[in-house]
Motif scaffolding. Structure first.
Motif, PDB file in Angstrom:
ATOM      1  N   ARG A 177      44.210  52.172  19.799  1.00  0.00           N
ATOM      2  CA  ARG A 177      44.075  53.376  19.520  1.00  0.00           C
ATOM      3  C   ARG A 177      45.814  53.805  19.044  1.00  0.00           C
ATOM      4  N   ALA A 178      46.525  53.601  19.549  1.00  0.00           N
ATOM      5  CA  ALA A 178      47.627  53.722  18.481  1.00  0.00           C
ATOM      6  C   ALA A 178      48.166  52.697  17.418  1.00  0.00           C
ATOM      7  N   ALA A 179      47.709  51.602  17.960  1.00  0.00           N
ATOM      8  CA  ALA A 179      48.255  50.146  17.030  1.00  0.00           C
ATOM      9  C   ALA A 179      47.162  50.756  15.762  1.00  0.00           C
ATOM     10  N   LYS A 180      45.920  51.210  15.785  1.00  0.00           N
ATOM     11  CA  LYS A 180      45.207  51.674  14.508  1.00  0.00           C
ATOM     12  C   LYS A 180      45.748  53.140  14.225  1.00  0.00           C
ATOM     13  N   SER A 181      45.972  53.942  14.621  1.00  0.00           N
ATOM     14  CA  SER A 181      46.910  54.601  14.032  1.00  0.00           C
ATOM     15  C   SER A 181      48.358  54.884  13.541  1.00  0.00           C
ATOM     16  N   LEU A 182      49.079  53.851  14.142  1.00  0.00           N
ATOM     17  CA  LEU A 182      49.849  53.203  13.623  1.00  0.00           C
ATOM     18  C   LEU A 182      50.202  52.223  12.625  1.00  0.00           C
ATOM     19  N   GLY A 183      48.900  51.592  12.029  1.00  0.00           N
ATOM     20  CA  GLY A 183      48.733  50.813  11.780  1.00  0.00           C
ATOM     21  C   GLY A 183      48.997  49.097  11.666  1.00  0.00           C
ATOM     22  N   VAL A 184      49.644  49.298  12.631  1.00  0.00           N
ATOM     23  CA  VAL A 184      49.723  47.619  13.165  1.00  0.00           C
ATOM     24  C   VAL A 184      48.329  47.759  13.964  1.00  0.00           C
ATOM     25  N   SER A 185      48.886  45.926  14.333  1.00  0.00           N
ATOM     26  CA  SER A 185      48.461  44.583  15.005  1.00  0.00           C
ATOM     27  C   SER A 185      48.894  44.097  16.033  1.00  0.00           C
ATOM     28  N   ILE A 186      48.243  44.006  16.960  1.00  0.00           N
ATOM     29  CA  ILE A 186      49.054  43.392  18.035  1.00  0.00           C
ATOM     30  C   ILE A 186      48.740  42.159  18.039  1.00  0.00           C
ATOM     31  N   SER A 187      49.827  41.054  18.554  1.00  0.00           N
ATOM     32  CA  SER A 187      49.432  39.733  18.753  1.00  0.00           C
ATOM     33  C   SER A 187      48.705  39.089  19.678  1.00  0.00           C
ATOM     34  N   ASP A 188      47.700  38.471  19.117  1.00  0.00           N
ATOM     35  CA  ASP A 188      46.581  37.663  20.468  1.00  0.00           C
ATOM     36  C   ASP A 188      47.645  36.998  22.088  1.00  0.00           C
ATOM     37  N   SER A 189      48.270  37.023  21.295  1.00  0.00           N
ATOM     38  CA  SER A 189      49.346  36.445  22.844  1.00  0.00           C
ATOM     39  C   SER A 189      50.010  37.233  23.530  1.00  0.00           C
ATOM     40  N   VAL A 190      50.268  38.759  23.393  1.00  0.00           N
ATOM     41  CA  VAL A 190      50.042  39.993  24.319  1.00  0.00           C
ATOM     42  C   VAL A 190      48.965  40.645  24.532  1.00  0.00           C
ATOM     43  N   LEU A 191      48.493  40.716  23.868  1.00  0.00           N
ATOM     44  CA  LEU A 191      46.987  41.274  24.634  1.00  0.00           C
ATOM     45  C   LEU A 191      46.365  40.146  25.670  1.00  0.00           C
ATOM     46  N   MET A 192      46.181  39.400  25.245  1.00  0.00           N
ATOM     47  CA  MET A 192      45.764  38.200  26.419  1.00  0.00           C
ATOM     48  C   MET A 192      46.200  38.826  27.727  1.00  0.00           C
ATOM     49  N   ARG A 193      47.829  39.012  27.634  1.00  0.00           N
ATOM     50  CA  ARG A 193      48.396  38.853  29.164  1.00  0.00           C
ATOM     51  C   ARG A 193      48.621  40.429  29.216  1.00  0.00           C
ATOM     52  N   ALA A 194      47.939  41.331  29.225  1.00  0.00           N
ATOM     53  CA  ALA A 194      48.209  42.683  29.208  1.00  0.00           C
ATOM     54  C   ALA A 194      47.470  43.010  30.346  1.00  0.00           C
ATOM     55  N   ASP A 195      47.847  43.738  30.986  1.00  0.00           N
ATOM     56  CA  ASP A 195      47.055  44.382  32.416  1.00  0.00           C
ATOM     57  C   ASP A 195      45.591  45.367  32.191  1.00  0.00           C
ATOM     58  N   GLU A 196      45.443  46.054  31.052  1.00  0.00           N
ATOM     59  CA  GLU A 196      45.115  46.871  30.901  1.00  0.00           C
ATOM     60  C   GLU A 196      45.057  47.440  29.241  1.00  0.00           C
ATOM     61  N   VAL A 197      44.104  47.456  28.620  1.00  0.00           N
ATOM     62  CA  VAL A 197      44.227  47.331  27.125  1.00  0.00           C
ATOM     63  C   VAL A 197      43.765  48.911  27.331  1.00  0.00           C
ATOM     64  N   LEU A 198      44.059  50.608  26.353  1.00  0.00           N
ATOM     65  CA  LEU A 198      43.170  51.223  26.560  1.00  0.00           C
ATOM     66  C   LEU A 198      42.758  51.082  24.411  1.00  0.00           C
ATOM     67  N   GLU A 199      41.542  51.116  24.197  1.00  0.00           N
ATOM     68  CA  GLU A 199      40.448  50.883  23.122  1.00  0.00           C
ATOM     69  C   GLU A 199      40.121  52.231  22.751  1.00  0.00           C
TER      70      GLU A 199
END
Length: 325
Positions: free
Chosen positions: A303-325
């Protein structure tokens, strides 16, 4: 007859005295001084975790132990005053974290001190070694130097466009030297320009944040009691300036920050209760090895990424313990 009465009185006196003494001893409860480095908002959940684990181990506040809490909210002067108060009260154990360890150690070399989260106790002179501290201090180390380097690597991998990085630093933070050293090495290796912005009190935060807009690609917040207690102000300022952020505590991400990576502090405070239990049962800090975290969490706020206008790389997203959407 008089002789029998005298003997009865003597025997009664001899047997009654130990009973009264035992009754007095059984009423006396050990006192824990919990010097909370942060506020109820920033540290309340962790303190609750400590109390719950201590209860599971047989120590119920108000029944067979008394816990006194003092909340310093990142204020150095209050932290030192509270440490002195506990020493004057002659508490049985002081439980604390961050700068509270420094303040408690300055105040006493005899009362056992358990830290739930602290930097390098050996490098800072509070322990002879991790395996055998040798003094009155023991607990859980959070490896600030190694983790700061790892966070910077994650930030760069998550947002490859980062070239300039600001670091918001509390100069009173106990682990500052080690964490900043790790940051400097990592930023030089990745060719990132590092700008350190120093604060010492809550009043320094607003002018510090005003310096960021247009001068940095991301903000690394040294996560400790002062910044934690004022996280809403920090996150609001970076959101307004569209600056991505990375922290050590997931609580910053829950409050609207972008990324966090670090030890699970609920687990650390729970384990601190286990140290406290052992000390209450007769163990000494000098012989209790300082341990390190076993649980680490990578939390991402999309949600924060969207408001900031940034895209998080898939490689980091896949390693996340939790993703807040």
């Amino acid at each position: 007859m008089k002789r029998r009465q005298l003997l009865t009185l003597l025997v009664g006196a001899a047997t009654a005295r130990p009973i009264r003494s035992f009754a007095q001893q059984s009423v006396k409860r050990p006192v824990l001084g919990f010097l909370v480095a942060g506020s109820q908002a920033s540290h309340g959940a962790w303190v609750t975790t400590f109390a719950q684990r201590l209860s599971e181990l047989g120590w119920a506040d108000g029944r067979n132990v008394r816990i006194e809490y003092k909340w310093a909210a990142g204020d150095v002067q209050k932290t030192e005053e509270f440490a002195g108060d506990f020493v004057r009260q002659k508490v049985d154990v002081i439980v604390t974290s961050a700068y509270g360890v420094v303040a408690a150690k300055q105040a006493t070399s005899t009362i056992p001190i358990v830290f739930a989260a602290y930097g390098d106790a050996v490098a800072n002179g509070f322990a002879a070694s991790l395996s055998r501290p040798g003094g009155n201090v023991t607990g859980l180390s959070i490896q600030p130097g190694e983790l700061s380097s790892k966070r910077l690597e994650l930030l760069r991998e998550a947002i490859p466009s980062v070239r300039r990085l600001a670091a918001l630093v509390n100069i009173n933070y106990a682990g500052l030297k080690q964490e900043l050293a790790g940051m400097r090495v990592a930023s030089a290796r990745m060719n990132i320009e590092l700008n350190v912005i120093e604060i010492a009190t809550a009043n320094d935060i607003e002018p510090a944040m005003a310096k960021l807009s247009g001068h940095t690609d991301a903000l690394y917040v040294y996560s400790e009691p002062l910044t934690n207690a004022n996280k809403s102000q920090i996150i609001a300022a970076t959101a307004s300036a569209k600056i991505p952020t990375i922290f050590a505590f997931r609580e910053f991400v829950d409050a609207g920050g972008l990324l966090s990576y670090g030890p699970n502090f609920s687990d650390l405070f729970s384990r601190a209760a286990e140290y406290t239990d052992k000390i209450l049962r007769g163990a000494t800090p000098a012989d209790m090895p300082i341990q390190q975290p076993v649980k680490f969490d990578l939390i991402i706020n999309l949600r924060a990424a969207k408001s900031l206008g940034v895209s998080i790389s898939d490689s980091v997203l896949m390693r996340a313990d939790e993703v807040l959407e």
